[in-house]
Design a protein around this motif. Structure first.
Motif, PDB file in Angstrom:
ATOM      1  N   CYS A 157       0.853  -1.193   0.000  1.00 53.66           N
ATOM      2  CA  CYS A 157       0.000   0.000   0.000  1.00 53.66           C
ATOM      3  C   CYS A 157       0.886   1.239   0.000  1.00 53.66           C
ATOM      4  O   CYS A 157       1.764   1.385   0.844  1.00 53.66           O
ATOM      5  CB  CYS A 157      -0.919  -0.012   1.216  1.00 53.66           C
ATOM      6  N   GLY A 158       0.660   2.130  -0.956  1.00 50.03           N
ATOM      7  CA  GLY A 158       1.439   3.353  -1.044  1.00 50.03           C
ATOM      8  C   GLY A 158       2.455   3.311  -2.152  1.00 50.03           C
ATOM      9  O   GLY A 158       3.187   4.276  -2.370  1.00 50.03           O
ATOM     10  N   ASP A 159       2.545   2.165  -2.915  1.00 53.47           N
ATOM     11  CA  ASP A 159       3.533   2.082  -3.993  1.00 53.47           C
ATOM     12  C   ASP A 159       3.000   2.681  -5.297  1.00 53.47           C
ATOM     13  O   ASP A 159       3.694   2.771  -6.296  1.00 53.47           O
ATOM     14  CB  ASP A 159       3.983   0.640  -4.216  1.00 53.47           C
ATOM     15  N   GLY A 160       1.740   3.089  -5.287  1.00 50.89           N
ATOM     16  CA  GLY A 160       1.151   3.713  -6.453  1.00 50.89           C
ATOM     17  C   GLY A 160       0.506   2.748  -7.412  1.00 50.89           C
ATOM     18  O   GLY A 160       0.015   3.159  -8.462  1.00 50.89           O
ATOM     19  N   PHE A 161       0.534   1.473  -7.090  1.00 50.30           N
ATOM     20  CA  PHE A 161      -0.071   0.460  -7.953  1.00 50.30           C
ATOM     21  C   PHE A 161      -1.155  -0.278  -7.171  1.00 50.30           C
ATOM     22  O   PHE A 161      -0.934  -0.677  -6.030  1.00 50.30           O
ATOM     23  CB  PHE A 161       0.985  -0.543  -8.450  1.00 50.30           C
ATOM     24  N   VAL A 162      -2.291  -0.466  -7.799  1.00 52.48           N
ATOM     25  CA  VAL A 162      -3.403  -1.151  -7.137  1.00 52.48           C
ATOM     26  C   VAL A 162      -3.237  -2.650  -7.267  1.00 52.48           C
ATOM     27  O   VAL A 162      -3.236  -3.204  -8.379  1.00 52.48           O
ATOM     28  CB  VAL A 162      -4.753  -0.738  -7.746  1.00 52.48           C
ATOM     29  N   GLU A 163      -3.058  -3.326  -6.159  1.00 54.44           N
ATOM     30  CA  GLU A 163      -2.901  -4.767  -6.163  1.00 54.44           C
ATOM     31  C   GLU A 163      -4.284  -5.403  -6.183  1.00 54.44           C
ATOM     32  O   GLU A 163      -5.071  -5.257  -5.237  1.00 54.44           O
ATOM     33  CB  GLU A 163      -2.121  -5.222  -4.928  1.00 54.44           C
ATOM     34  N   GLU A 164      -4.583  -6.077  -7.277  1.00 49.85           N
ATOM     35  CA  GLU A 164      -5.913  -6.629  -7.459  1.00 49.85           C
ATOM     36  C   GLU A 164      -6.278  -7.607  -6.346  1.00 49.85           C
ATOM     37  O   GLU A 164      -5.461  -8.446  -5.962  1.00 49.85           O
ATOM     38  CB  GLU A 164      -6.015  -7.351  -8.810  1.00 49.85           C
ATOM     39  N   ALA A 209       0.045   9.392   1.568  1.00 50.82           N
ATOM     40  CA  ALA A 209      -0.491   9.025   2.881  1.00 50.82           C
ATOM     41  C   ALA A 209      -1.639   9.931   3.298  1.00 50.82           C
ATOM     42  O   ALA A 209      -2.005   9.983   4.467  1.00 50.82           O
ATOM     43  CB  ALA A 209       0.625   9.062   3.925  1.00 50.82           C
ATOM     44  N   SER A 210      -2.188  10.666   2.307  1.00 53.80           N
ATOM     45  CA  SER A 210      -3.263  11.594   2.631  1.00 53.80           C
ATOM     46  C   SER A 210      -4.585  10.850   2.761  1.00 53.80           C
ATOM     47  O   SER A 210      -4.902   9.960   1.955  1.00 53.80           O
ATOM     48  CB  SER A 210      -3.387  12.660   1.547  1.00 53.80           C
ATOM     49  N   ASN A 211      -5.348  11.232   3.751  1.00 54.83           N
ATOM     50  CA  ASN A 211      -6.672  10.655   3.935  1.00 54.83           C
ATOM     51  C   ASN A 211      -7.769  11.602   3.488  1.00 54.83           C
ATOM     52  O   ASN A 211      -8.948  11.370   3.759  1.00 54.83           O
ATOM     53  CB  ASN A 211      -6.890  10.294   5.408  1.00 54.83           C
ATOM     54  N   GLU A 212      -7.358  12.672   2.795  1.00 55.92           N
ATOM     55  CA  GLU A 212      -8.336  13.670   2.395  1.00 55.92           C
ATOM     56  C   GLU A 212      -8.587  13.652   0.897  1.00 55.92           C
ATOM     57  O   GLU A 212      -9.105  14.609   0.325  1.00 55.92           O
ATOM     58  CB  GLU A 212      -7.874  15.060   2.835  1.00 55.92           C
ATOM     59  N   ASP A 213      -8.150  12.595   0.224  1.00 52.08           N
ATOM     60  CA  ASP A 213      -8.435  12.457  -1.195  1.00 52.08           C
ATOM     61  C   ASP A 213      -9.275  11.204  -1.413  1.00 52.08           C
ATOM     62  O   ASP A 213      -9.830  10.639  -0.456  1.00 52.08           O
ATOM     63  CB  ASP A 213      -7.140  12.434  -2.013  1.00 52.08           C
ATOM     64  N   ALA A 214      -9.346  10.751  -2.683  1.00 51.14           N
ATOM     65  CA  ALA A 214     -10.244   9.648  -2.991  1.00 51.14           C
ATOM     66  C   ALA A 214      -9.761   8.308  -2.482  1.00 51.14           C
ATOM     67  O   ALA A 214     -10.533   7.348  -2.410  1.00 51.14           O
ATOM     68  CB  ALA A 214     -10.467   9.573  -4.503  1.00 51.14           C
ATOM     69  N   CYS A 215      -8.453   8.248  -2.131  1.00 53.49           N
ATOM     70  CA  CYS A 215      -7.890   6.982  -1.649  1.00 53.49           C
ATOM     71  C   CYS A 215      -7.253   7.195  -0.291  1.00 53.49           C
ATOM     72  O   CYS A 215      -6.396   8.073  -0.105  1.00 53.49           O
ATOM     73  CB  CYS A 215      -6.853   6.479  -2.652  1.00 53.49           C
ATOM     74  N   LEU A 216      -7.677   6.396   0.662  1.00 48.36           N
ATOM     75  CA  LEU A 216      -7.161   6.558   2.011  1.00 48.36           C
ATOM     76  C   LEU A 216      -5.762   5.959   2.125  1.00 48.36           C
ATOM     77  O   LEU A 216      -5.291   5.226   1.246  1.00 48.36           O
ATOM     78  CB  LEU A 216      -8.081   5.874   3.020  1.00 48.36           C
ATOM     79  N   SER A 217      -5.089   6.252   3.210  1.00 50.17           N
ATOM     80  CA  SER A 217      -3.721   5.781   3.430  1.00 50.17           C
ATOM     81  C   SER A 217      -3.649   4.261   3.591  1.00 50.17           C
ATOM     82  O   SER A 217      -2.577   3.674   3.471  1.00 50.17           O
ATOM     83  CB  SER A 217      -3.126   6.470   4.657  1.00 50.17           C
ATOM     84  N   ASP A 218      -4.761   3.595   3.823  1.00 45.71           N
ATOM     85  CA  ASP A 218      -4.758   2.134   3.915  1.00 45.71           C
ATOM     86  C   ASP A 218      -5.179   1.485   2.599  1.00 45.71           C
ATOM     87  O   ASP A 218      -5.495   0.313   2.528  1.00 45.71           O
ATOM     88  CB  ASP A 218      -5.660   1.659   5.045  1.00 45.71           C
ATOM     89  N   CYS A 219      -5.176   2.315   1.519  1.00 45.97           N
ATOM     90  CA  CYS A 219      -5.503   1.854   0.166  1.00 45.97           C
ATOM     91  C   CYS A 219      -6.930   1.347   0.026  1.00 45.97           C
ATOM     92  O   CYS A 219      -7.223   0.458  -0.772  1.00 45.97           O
ATOM     93  CB  CYS A 219      -4.508   0.797  -0.307  1.00 45.97           C
ATOM     94  N   SER A 220      -7.816   1.922   0.846  1.00 46.26           N
ATOM     95  CA  SER A 220      -9.240   1.680   0.659  1.00 46.26           C
ATOM     96  C   SER A 220      -9.849   2.956   0.097  1.00 46.26           C
ATOM     97  O   SER A 220      -9.372   4.057   0.384  1.00 46.26           O
ATOM     98  CB  SER A 220      -9.909   1.292   1.980  1.00 46.26           C
TER      99      SER A 220
END
Length: 522
Positions: A180-187, A197-208
């Motif tokens: 999580c945080g590498d910029g790639f979505v692991e399917e 690590a921002s929680n104020e955008d469309a993707c939270l820091s825990d990649c949810s």
């Protein structure tokens, strides 16, 4: 006593009696070539050599032999052999797979005159390397290629190598594990990965993916308190609570989420109550928001109507809130007046709704005589006679106001005025008429009725009663003066204990004019 004019007074009688309420789904799919792995077992080797034993001939003093490099012919003559093979001489001899002459190990033929293959330890044509082992995780793969990220083998500093360029799996194309945080979505593992690590955008820091209720204010959200409570400052839709959002928050009485002020909840999120200036449909008839009861809407939010007890200014003359027509305000909310047909209690003696006098009720709403059988015969009286009776009352009150010396009956000071009473007028009229009709002159009639008996029959509840009669006097002034000149009559007329009077005049008979005064106190 003149023959042309006869007058008479009878003694005045006095009877002193006592009675009486969306996240955005970022799906990056990286596709790449998948590699393949293979392992090969390479076995390169050569077998060469021959051995011969020669027994040289001759004198037997010398033996020589070959050790595999040369051989004798066994003729015993000691000549060397004639065919020793040599790898690298460019000639293919038995036991050699190849011989290219100048051998350096990098050609198609190895230095051992064997065919160069992957795994023989020699780097041959098409090989990037050849370390002669079957280990795949060193610098040279089993396919004799220099190890690299993406070759499917984990070497050196690589943490993983799945042999593809897909960054959506567990191993990135940099041969590092996906995280999580590498910029790639692991399917199948991550919903999103925006490499921050921002929680104020469309993707939270825990990649949810950011959603309303995750406790982080994301795009399109005014707030996010992470709870499901709609009654606080942040609603379940992640909007700031406000009046009109349909949710009741602290400080609000109500919130119905509409723009109507005529229901139970106003636009100000305050409960609709009588007096707020907004008509609650189906509940209030009106609401003018003031504290006045004299306009079209009462303080109880009921439309003003006649009989509600509140005078509607400019519409009603009065409103006493009762169903009585005998007081100062009629049921039609019109002020009671003489002639309206309703007797105003304590003010009018009668009111027959016409403007006629001498029909039992005068135009001034004074009851001339009671409406009973006893008084019926004297109800419709001649206006002239009634006028003379009124003059007698006026002159009598003038005398009482002045005081008088009634000689043998004593001196009387000023006395209160007498009030004409219908029942007393009835008894007085009846007696004057009776004296004419039955031709007598006395206080007691032929039926032996005393004055107070007649007063009672007329309906007067006396506690003190008196009577004066006279005959022959042609005017009201004359008869009053005559009574004042008689001590007994004067005493009755001046008696301060009398409060009411009835006067009866009737013409005719021997004396032409008959007069009766009935005094009484209830």
């Amino acid at each position: 006593m003149s023959a042309l004019r006869r007058v008479a007074l009878c003694c005045g009688l006095l009877l002193p009696l006592s009675s009486c309420y969306s996240g955005v789904d970022f799906d990056e799919q990286f596709t790449g070539a998948s590699g393949s792995e293979s392992e090969g077992d390479f076995d390169g080797g050569w077998d060469a050599g021959s051995a011969g034993d020669g027994d040289p001939g001759g004198d037997g003093d010398g033996d020589s032999g070959g050790d595999g490099d040369s051989g004798g012919d066994g003729d015993g003559d000691g000549d060397p052999g004639d065919g020793d093979p040599s790898c690298g001489d460019g000639e293919l001899q038995p036991g050699e797979e190849c011989d290219e002459g100048d051998l350096n190990g990098s050609g198609a033929c190895t230095e051992a005159c064997t065919t160069n293959v992957c795994g023989d330890g020699y780097v041959g044509p098409g090989e990037g390397c050849d370390d002669g082992n079957a280990i795949n995780d060193d610098d040279c793969t089993n396919e004799c290629k220099l190890s690299s990220c993406g070759d499917g083998a984990v070497q050196g500093s690589e943490l993983c190598d799945d042999g593809n360029a897909d960054n959506s799996d567990a191993c990135l194309d940099t041969c590092t594990p996906a995280s999580c945080g590498d910029g790639f979505v692991e399917e199948g593992v991550e919903e999103c990965d925006d490499e921050n690590a921002s929680n104020e955008d469309a993707c939270l820091s825990d990649c949810s993916a950011a959603t309303c209720g995750d406790g982080f204010v994301g795009p399109g959200e005014a707030c996010d308190d992470g709870n499901a409570n709609n009654g606080d400052a942040c609603t379940n839709s992640c909007a700031l609570a406000s009046c009109g959002d349909g949710i009741v928050q602290p400080g609000e009485d109500c919130d119905d989420g509409n723009n109507m002020n005529n229901d139970a909840c106003l636009n100000a999120c305050v409960a609709n109550v009588c007096g707020d200036g907004f008509k609650h449909q189906g509940v209030e008839a009106c609401d003018d928001g003031n504290n006045k009861n004299n306009d079209a809407c009462l303080n109880s939010c009921v439309a003003a109507t006649c009989g509600d007890g509140f005078k509607h200014q400019g519409v009603e003359a009065c409103d006493d809130g009762n169903n009585q027509n005998n007081d100062a305000c009629l049921n039609s909310c019109v002020a009671a007046t003489c002639g309206d047909g309703f007797k105003q209690q304590g003010v009018e003696q009668c009111d027959d709704g016409d403007n006629q006098s001498h029909d039992g009720c005068s135009g001034a709403c004074v009851l001339e005589v009671p409406n009973n059988n006893y008084c019926a015969v004297v109800a419709n009286w001649d206006p002239t006679w009634a006028g003379w009776e009124q003059q007698v009352l006026v002159r009598t009150n003038q005398k009482r106001a002045a005081g008088a010396n009634c000689h043998s009956q004593g001196v009387f000071g000023p006395a209160p005025p007498l009030v004409m009473h219908a029942a007393l007028r009835c008894s007085a009229r009846k007696h004057s008429r009776d004296m004419v009709v039955r031709d007598f002159f006395a206080h007691v009639n032929p039926d032996n009725q005393q004055p107070w008996t007649r007063m009672s029959l007329a309906g007067y509840p006396w506690s003190l009663a008196g009577e004066n009669i006279a005959a022959g006097q042609a005017t009201p002034a004359a008869v009053v003066n005559a009574w004042m000149d008689s001590d007994g009559h004067c005493a009755n007329l001046m008696n301060p204990n009398f409060e009411e009077i009835g006067v009866g005049y009737y013409p005719g008979g021997d004396y032409a004019h008959y007069w009766t005064q009935n005094f009484g106190t209830q």
